[in-house]
Design a protein around this motif. Structure first.
Motif, short mmCIF file in Angstrom:
data_model
loop_
_atom_site.label_atom_id
_atom_site.label_comp_id
_atom_site.label_asym_id
_atom_site.label_seq_id
_atom_site.Cartn_x
_atom_site.Cartn_y
_atom_site.Cartn_z
N ALA A 146 0.86 -1.18 0.00
CA ALA A 146 0.00 0.00 0.00
C ALA A 146 0.90 1.23 0.00
O ALA A 146 1.88 1.29 0.74
CB ALA A 146 -0.92 0.02 1.20
N MET A 147 0.58 2.17 -0.86
CA MET A 147 1.34 3.41 -0.93
C MET A 147 0.40 4.59 -0.91
O MET A 147 -0.72 4.51 -1.41
CB MET A 147 2.19 3.45 -2.21
N GLN A 148 0.88 5.68 -0.36
CA GLN A 148 0.13 6.93 -0.36
C GLN A 148 0.52 7.68 -1.63
O GLN A 148 1.64 8.18 -1.74
CB GLN A 148 0.49 7.75 0.89
N ILE A 149 -0.39 7.73 -2.59
CA ILE A 149 -0.14 8.42 -3.85
C ILE A 149 -1.37 9.25 -4.20
O ILE A 149 -2.50 8.76 -4.09
CB ILE A 149 0.17 7.44 -5.00
N ALA A 150 -1.12 10.46 -4.64
CA ALA A 150 -2.19 11.37 -5.05
C ALA A 150 -3.23 11.53 -3.94
O ALA A 150 -4.43 11.60 -4.21
CB ALA A 150 -2.84 10.89 -6.36
N GLY A 151 -2.76 11.55 -2.69
CA GLY A 151 -3.64 11.83 -1.57
C GLY A 151 -4.47 10.67 -1.07
O GLY A 151 -5.40 10.87 -0.29
N ARG A 152 -4.16 9.45 -1.48
CA ARG A 152 -4.93 8.30 -0.99
C ARG A 152 -4.06 7.05 -0.98
O ARG A 152 -3.03 6.99 -1.63
CB ARG A 152 -6.17 8.09 -1.82
N ASN A 153 -4.50 6.05 -0.22
CA ASN A 153 -3.79 4.77 -0.17
C ASN A 153 -4.20 3.91 -1.36
O ASN A 153 -5.39 3.75 -1.63
CB ASN A 153 -4.11 4.01 1.12
N VAL A 154 -3.21 3.39 -2.05
CA VAL A 154 -3.45 2.56 -3.23
C VAL A 154 -2.62 1.29 -3.09
O VAL A 154 -1.47 1.33 -2.67
CB VAL A 154 -3.05 3.32 -4.52
N GLN A 155 -3.20 0.16 -3.47
CA GLN A 155 -2.53 -1.13 -3.40
C GLN A 155 -1.79 -1.43 -4.71
O GLN A 155 -2.36 -1.30 -5.80
CB GLN A 155 -3.55 -2.26 -3.16
N PHE A 156 -0.52 -1.83 -4.57
CA PHE A 156 0.30 -2.22 -5.72
C PHE A 156 0.82 -3.63 -5.50
O PHE A 156 1.03 -4.05 -4.36
CB PHE A 156 1.50 -1.27 -5.88
N ASN A 157 1.08 -4.35 -6.60
CA ASN A 157 1.68 -5.67 -6.48
C ASN A 157 3.19 -5.53 -6.40
O ASN A 157 3.72 -4.42 -6.39
CB ASN A 157 1.23 -6.58 -7.63
N LYS A 158 3.90 -6.65 -6.39
CA LYS A 158 5.36 -6.64 -6.25
C LYS A 158 6.06 -5.93 -7.41
O LYS A 158 7.16 -5.42 -7.25
CB LYS A 158 5.88 -8.07 -6.16
N LYS A 159 5.43 -5.90 -8.58
CA LYS A 159 6.04 -5.27 -9.75
C LYS A 159 5.67 -3.80 -9.90
O LYS A 159 6.06 -3.15 -10.86
CB LYS A 159 5.66 -6.04 -11.01
#
Length: 113
Positions: A3-16
């Protein structure tokens, strides 16, 4: 998953580094992902990104570079014929794979690039 904070919100990313959910994407997120890669999105970039998203939403696979050039090449290069090389120059850190990532497509579909 990360999970990363991007563009003002938490977004889930995979390993890649690709979005886990296609629906989490928006223009602000695309601009933030592009900025992380050192890109400032131009109208040509947005043409590719929007085409990728529309094509994926309809076909559930990304278009090949050949399809992108055939369908929207005139929007990418008005003075000379658009080629795969000119498409790759828009996304220098991985070509279509980078474009797929910025467009929010899952990485397992970006093998076509």
């Amino acid at each position: 998953m990360t999970a990363m904070q991007i563009a003002g919100r938490n977004v889930q990313f995979n390993k890649k580094g690709h979005l886990v959910s296609f629906q989490d994407w928006d223009n602000d997120l695309a601009a933030a992902l592009a900025a992380e890669d050192g890109l400032k999105l131009t109208p040509c970039h947005w043409s590719v990104i929007n085409f990728l998203r529309d094509y994926y939403a309809f076909h559930e696979i990304p278009p090949s570079p050949k399809v992108i050039v055939r369908e929207i090449g005139h929007q990418l290069s008005t003075h000379m014929p658009c080629t795969r090389k000119s498409l790759m120059s828009l996304f220098p850190n991985g070509g279509c794979k980078q474009a797929c990532r910025i467009a929010g497509l899952p990485d397992y579909y970006c093998y076509a690039c």
